[in-house]
Design a protein around this motif. Structure first.
Motif, PDB file in Angstrom:
ATOM      1  N   CYS A   1     -17.867 -61.667   2.512  1.00  0.00           N
ATOM      2  CA  CYS A   1     -16.651 -62.475   2.424  1.00  0.00           C
ATOM      3  C   CYS A   1     -16.859 -63.755   3.228  1.00  0.00           C
ATOM      4  O   CYS A   1     -17.407 -63.722   4.338  1.00  0.00           O
TER       5      CYS A   1
ATOM      6  N   CYS B   1     -14.550 -63.202   6.609  1.00  0.00           N
ATOM      7  CA  CYS B   1     -14.749 -62.153   7.622  1.00  0.00           C
ATOM      8  C   CYS B   1     -16.104 -61.481   7.562  1.00  0.00           C
ATOM      9  O   CYS B   1     -16.424 -60.636   8.394  1.00  0.00           O
TER      10      CYS B   1
ATOM     11  N   SER C   1     -17.136 -59.248   5.568  1.00  0.00           N
ATOM     12  CA  SER C   1     -17.136 -57.922   4.941  1.00  0.00           C
ATOM     13  C   SER C   1     -17.672 -58.031   3.524  1.00  0.00           C
ATOM     14  O   SER C   1     -17.626 -59.090   2.902  1.00  0.00           O
TER      15      SER C   1
ATOM     16  N   CYS D   1     -11.665 -58.438  -1.049  1.00  0.00           N
ATOM     17  CA  CYS D   1     -12.176 -58.167   0.294  1.00  0.00           C
ATOM     18  C   CYS D   1     -11.307 -57.090   0.928  1.00  0.00           C
ATOM     19  O   CYS D   1     -10.097 -57.294   1.093  1.00  0.00           O
TER      20      CYS D   1
ATOM     21  N   ASN E   1     -11.055 -56.163   3.870  1.00  0.00           N
ATOM     22  CA  ASN E   1     -10.603 -56.488   5.226  1.00  0.00           C
ATOM     23  C   ASN E   1      -9.532 -57.581   5.226  1.00  0.00           C
ATOM     24  O   ASN E   1      -8.502 -57.462   5.881  1.00  0.00           O
ATOM     25  N   CYS E   2      -9.740 -58.633   4.444  1.00  0.00           N
ATOM     26  CA  CYS E   2      -8.803 -59.762   4.420  1.00  0.00           C
ATOM     27  C   CYS E   2      -7.552 -59.470   3.608  1.00  0.00           C
ATOM     28  O   CYS E   2      -6.498 -60.083   3.828  1.00  0.00           O
TER      29      CYS E   2
ATOM     30  N   GLN F   1      -4.646 -56.874   2.201  1.00  0.00           N
ATOM     31  CA  GLN F   1      -3.944 -55.643   2.612  1.00  0.00           C
ATOM     32  C   GLN F   1      -2.902 -55.230   1.564  1.00  0.00           C
ATOM     33  O   GLN F   1      -2.415 -56.044   0.831  1.00  0.00           O
TER      34      GLN F   1
END
Length: 267
Positions: free
Chosen positions: A242, A245, A247, A262, A264-265, A267
């Motif tokens: 990403c 981040c 990931s 992604c 992580n980014c 949600q």
């Protein structure tokens, strides 16, 4: 498949090349790419001028001075090239329109088409399309009202042309990334803050795509430095880091559509 940013790029470049220009010849090499008999198509199109090229969703509309319209949908694999016999791509051309300053080649229209419509037929063709997301009247308040009854997942809702026109597989993923939302989230579960992020994601992702010339690989004309310069943030980047981040971008199938995000980014 070309989406709103790619077709908007084509629209702008076409207006630079052919607006106000006379169509001096028509060559049809694939009858299935048009909706009327070739002789009638040629008769209606040849010796007319292109007043302007407009866009509606993923379609382009060539407005002719006769009052008729040529409606283009490139579908999967379709593209255009403006040039001449010397620099034309070595590909099969389904339709060729000749102008005083060059030829417009329609390529890869195996599923796509160039249809001839009058104004009433044009209205009927677009009757079920949703609003244009970059229209000045498509504001945050309009968007919030528009999504009140939506219950499906973000991915499937964003690509629904009756919901918002012009968004497809690529930019739906880019929008979700900009909005920091997982594409599997349900529309009905989003709070006001997330809905605002989604609206902003629609605007930012589409404008970024337009400003960078979309993701089409093939240039529109010789020396074209704009078309295809868009760098996707998540789409088609499975396993790559990403940009925000680091990931790894994941791939998931949602309703038979490849979906990239992604973990992580978003949600």
């Amino acid at each position: 498949m070309p989406e709103l940013p790619e077709m908007e790029t084509y629209k702008r470049l076409l207006n630079e090349k052919i607006q106000g220009k006379l169509i001096t010849n028509v060559e049809i090499n694939r009858e299935k790419s048009i909706n009327v008999a070739p002789d009638l198509f040629t008769q209606e199109v040849k010796n007319t001028s292109v007043i302007a090229v407009e866009r509606r969703a993923k379609h382009l509309i060539f407005k002719l001075n006769s009052g008729k319209n040529l409606v283009l949908h490139l579908m999967l694999g379709g593209w255009m090239y403006f040039g001449n016999d010397e620099d034309q791509p070595e590909r099969t051309k389904q339709i060729i329109l000749t102008f005083p300053n060059g030829k417009l080649y329609f390529i890869g229209l195996r599923l796509g088409y160039l249809h001839l419509f009058d104004e009433q037929q044009l209205k009927e063709e677009f009757a079920k399309l949703g609003p244009e997301p970059l229209d000045q009247h498509f504001t945050l308040s309009t968007f919030l009202e528009h999504i009140k009854s939506r219950r499906g997942m973000l991915k499937t809702t964003l690509v629904n042309q009756s919901f918002i026109a012009g968004i497809g597989n690529c930019y739906s993923d880019e929008i979700c990334f900009d909005a920091k939302l997982l594409p599997t989230r349900k529309m009905s579960e989003l709070n006001e803050f997330e809905n605002t992020n989604l609206f902003n994601g629609v605007i930012s992702a589409l404008n970024r795509g337009i400003n960078q010339g979309g993701y089409m690989d093939d240039p529109f004309f010789k020396g074209d430095q704009l078309t295809g310069c868009y760098q996707t943030l998540v789409y088609d980047r499975e396993g790559q880091p990403c940009f925000k981040c680091n990931s790894k971008i994941l791939l998931e199938m949602i309703s038979s559509k490849k979906t990239f995000y992604c973990p992580n980014c978003q949600q």
